[in-house]
Design a protein around this motif. Structure first.
Motif, mmCIF file in Angstrom:
data_model
loop_
_atom_site.group_PDB
_atom_site.id
_atom_site.type_symbol
_atom_site.label_atom_id
_atom_site.label_comp_id
_atom_site.label_asym_id
_atom_site.label_seq_id
_atom_site.Cartn_x
_atom_site.Cartn_y
_atom_site.Cartn_z
ATOM 1 N N TRP A 37 0.812 -1.212 0.032
ATOM 2 C CA TRP A 37 -0.248 0.154 0.124
ATOM 3 C C TRP A 37 0.808 1.233 -0.115
ATOM 4 O O TRP A 37 0.598 2.324 -0.746
ATOM 5 C CB TRP A 37 -0.926 0.071 1.183
ATOM 6 N N ASN B 266 0.995 4.212 -2.819
ATOM 7 C CA ASN B 266 0.413 5.276 -2.393
ATOM 8 C C ASN B 266 1.318 6.646 -1.981
ATOM 9 O O ASN B 266 0.685 7.655 -1.834
ATOM 10 C CB ASN B 266 -0.819 5.261 -1.312
ATOM 11 N N LYS C 271 -3.639 11.085 2.820
ATOM 12 C CA LYS C 271 -3.930 10.000 2.149
ATOM 13 C C LYS C 271 -3.930 8.856 3.254
ATOM 14 O O LYS C 271 -4.667 7.735 3.162
ATOM 15 C CB LYS C 271 -2.446 9.580 1.375
ATOM 16 N N GLN D 86 -7.197 9.012 4.940
ATOM 17 C CA GLN D 86 -8.350 8.292 4.050
ATOM 18 C C GLN D 86 -8.176 6.610 4.092
ATOM 19 O O GLN D 86 -9.201 5.975 4.096
ATOM 20 C CB GLN D 86 -7.793 8.829 2.660
ATOM 21 N N LYS D 87 -7.030 6.129 4.429
ATOM 22 C CA LYS D 87 -6.764 4.870 4.376
ATOM 23 C C LYS D 87 -7.347 4.204 5.999
ATOM 24 O O LYS D 87 -7.266 3.129 5.989
ATOM 25 C CB LYS D 87 -5.306 4.211 4.082
ATOM 26 N N TRP E 144 -5.286 4.922 8.416
ATOM 27 C CA TRP E 144 -3.918 4.412 8.911
ATOM 28 C C TRP E 144 -3.071 5.514 9.681
ATOM 29 O O TRP E 144 -1.817 5.512 9.901
ATOM 30 C CB TRP E 144 -2.879 3.941 8.052
#
Ligand SMILES: Cc1cc2nc3c(=O)[nH]c(=O)nc-3n(C[C@H](O)[C@H](O)[C@H](O)COP(=O)(O)OP(=O)(O)OC[C@H]3O[C@@H](n4cnc5c(N)ncnc54)[C@H](O)[C@@H]3O)c2cc1C
Length: 404
Positions: free
Chosen positions: A19, A23, A51, A54-55, A57
Motif C-alpha cells: 500500500w 500510495n 492519504k 483516508q486509508k 492508518w
C-alpha cells in the motif's frame, strides 16, 4: 524474545508495504530523503497525512473509538518499519502522539469533539509551547503569564525552540496562572489558536544549515496580550503540570526510533562499501568492521527495548518511565550512527555542511550518498536535548527505577 514475524504478520507486512509503495507520492519521499531530519514542508506533510487518514492508518496508536486501527504492538512496529523503509517523512508527533492522548484523558467532551477529528483527518497541525528562555530542563520555572479576565485568559511572555510554530494551526502551551505555593502548582495547560492577534513567530536557524525561511524547524514565539477563551484550558486551572508530564511520556516513548535507526545504519553499511581507504573499501578493514559490529549490537538493543516497551503497553496506556530508556538510548545510538558516517565520508562531507538543500542543483562530490551526511550529523545533535536531555532522562531513571 523471538523477534521473527509469524506468517500472519508477514502477510500484514506485505499488505502495508504494497500500500505504501502504491500510495506514497514520489515528491514526498524525495523531499524526505533529501531533508536533514526526515521532516518535510507543511504542504508535503499534509499531502501524505491525508492519504494515510483516508486509508485509516494515520492514528494507529489511538483507541478504536477515536479512529485507531486496533493493531497489535508488533503490527504497529511493522508499520513504522515499512514507513521508514519507504522514506516516509516523520508525521506530526505533536498532533498525533502528544496532544491527542492528553485530550483523550483530560480534555472536556467539547474539546475532544472539536480537536480530535481534525487531527485524525490531517486538517490541523499542532506545536508544543513548553520551553522558555531559562526554562528547559527546569520547566517548572516557566514565566509566561496567563491572567484571567472574565471568560478569557490574557497571555504575555515568550516560548523558545518551538518546532514548527511557523506553520502550526494550534499550540498546546504551558502558562503560569499562579505564583502561590509550589511552582508546579501554578501552571495551566492552554490550547492556543496560532492565528490569535498578539502572537509573533521568529525563526531560529540551526547549525545544520537549513536557513531558508520555510525550511527551518525551530522558532521563538512571543505573546503580547493574547486572548484565549477559558474553554480552551485543558482540565483544571493550576493542574497543568500533571497533564504536561503525561504528555512528556508520549513524547519520549512514542517516537519509534528503531526502524529509523535501522535505515540509517543500512545507509552507513552502503558508505562502508563505497568509501575507500587507501584504495580499499572501508568494509575491508577489520578495525572498521569491529566498530560497525559494536554499533549494530547497540542498535539491536534499542530495537529490542522498543519492541518490549511497545508489547508491554496496551493501546491508550501511558508509557511510564520506560519511555526515558527508549528516548535516551534511541537518540544516543542515532547520533553514533551519524558520527561514524561523517568519519566514513571524511573530506567529502565538508562541502555540504551548509550548502545543500533538498531541492538544490549543486552536484555532490565524493559519490552518491555522501551529500546529506554532515547535515544529518549536525541536525541529530538536537535529539539528546529536546524532549528532555539525556542527562535529565538519567535523573528520571535514577529516581523512578533505581529509587536513588
Ligand atoms: C531542535 C530543538 C527543538 C526543540 N523543540 C521544542 C518544542 O517544539 N517545544 C518545546 O517546548 N521545546 C522544544 N525544545 C526545547 C528542549 O526541550 C530544551 O532545549 C531542553 O529541555 C533543554 O533545555 P535548555 O535548552 O533550557 O537547556 P538547559 O536546561 O539549560 O540545560 C543545559 C545543560 O545542562 C544539563 N542539565 C540541566 N539540568 C540538569 C540536571 N538537573 N542534571 C544534570 N544535567 C542537567 C542539560 O542536560 C544540558 O546539557 C527543542 C530544543 C531543540 C534543541
Amino acid at each position: 524474545m523471538n523477534l521473527a514475524f509469524n506468517a500472519e504478520e508477514l502477510v500484514f507486512q506485505k499488505e502495508v508495504r504494497d500500500w505504501i509503495t502504491a500510495n506514497m507520492p514520489p515528491e514526498v519521499a524525495e523531499e524526505s530523503r533529501r531533508s536533514r531530519s526526515s521532516h518535510v514542508s507543511k504542504e508535503r506533510l499534509l499531502q501524505w497525512q491525508k492519504k494515510l487518514s483516508q486509508k485509516g492508518w494515520l492514528v494507529p496508536n489511538w483507541p478504536k473509538e477515536y479512529g485507531g486501527t486496533g493493531w497489535s504492538s508488533t503490527q504497529k512496529f511493522i508499520f513504522e518499519m515499512e514507513m521508514a523503509r519507504a522514506d516516509s517523512p516523520y508525521l506530526s508527533s505533536f498532533s498525533l502522539k502528544m496532544v491527542a492522548p492528553v485530550l483523550m484523558k483530560y480534555g472536556s467532551e467539547a474539546q475532544k469533539k472539536r480537536f480530535l477529528p481534525k487531527i485524525a483527518a490531517a486538517e490541523e497541525l499542532w506545536c508544543q509551547g513548553y520551553s522558555e528562555p531559562g526554562s528547559g530542563s527546569d520547566l517548572a520555572s516557566l514565566r509566561t503569564r496567563a491572567e484571567r479576565q472574565g471568560d478569557q485568559y490574557i497571555v504575555n511572555g515568550q516560548k523558545i525552540w518551538t518546532t514548527n510554530a511557523h506553520w502550526a494551526d494550534w499550540m498546546f502551551c504551558l502558562v503560569r496562572t499562579s505564583n502561590e505555593g509550589k511552582r508546579q502548582e501554578g501552571i495551566s495547560f492552554l490550547l492556543i489558536d496560532m492565528k490569535t492577534p498578539g502572537i509573533k513567530v521568529d525563526p531560529i536557524y540551526l547549525v545544520d544549515g537549513t536557513r531558508t525561511p520555510m525550511r527551518h524547524e525551530v522558532n521563538q514565539v512571543f505573546f503580547t496580550d493574547v486572548r484565549v477563551p477559558v474553554e480552551n484550558r485543558v482540565g483544571e486551572e493550576n493542574k497543568g503540570w500533571t497533564y504536561a508530564k503525561y504528555l512528556l511520556e508520549f513524547e519520549r516513548g512514542g517516537q519509534a526510533h528503531g526502524p529509523r535507526l535501522r535505515k540509517a545504519f543500512r545507509h552507513l553499511q552502503t558508505l562502508s562499501k563505497t568509501q575507500l581507504n587507501e584504495g580499499e573499501p572501508l568494509s575491508a578493514s577489520p578495525h572498521w568492521r569491529e566498530r560497525m559490529a559494536a554499533l549494530e549490537m547497540e542498535l539491536d538493543a534499542v530495537e529490542m527495548n522498543e519492541l518490549m516497551f511497545y508489547s508491554s503497553l496496551k493501546t491508550g496506556d501511558a508509557p511510564g518511565s520506560m519511555a526515558s530508556i527508549v528516548k535516551m538510548r534511541g537518540t544516543e545510538v542515532g547520533q553514533k550512527i551519524t558520527e561514524l558516517a561523517v568519519e566514513a565520508v571524511g573530506w567529502y562531507g565538508a562541502p555540504f555542511t551548509e550548502l545543500r538543500n533538498y531541492d538544490s542543483n549543486i552536484v555532490p562530490v565524493g559519490g552518491e550518498y555522501v551529500d546529506d551526511v554532515s547535515p544529518r550529523y549536525f541536525n541529530q545533535r538536537k535529539t539528546t536535548i529536546y524532549g528532555g536531555s539525556s542527562e535529565v532522562q538519567r535523573n528520571v531513571l535514577a529516581k523512578a527505577m533505581l529509587g536513588l
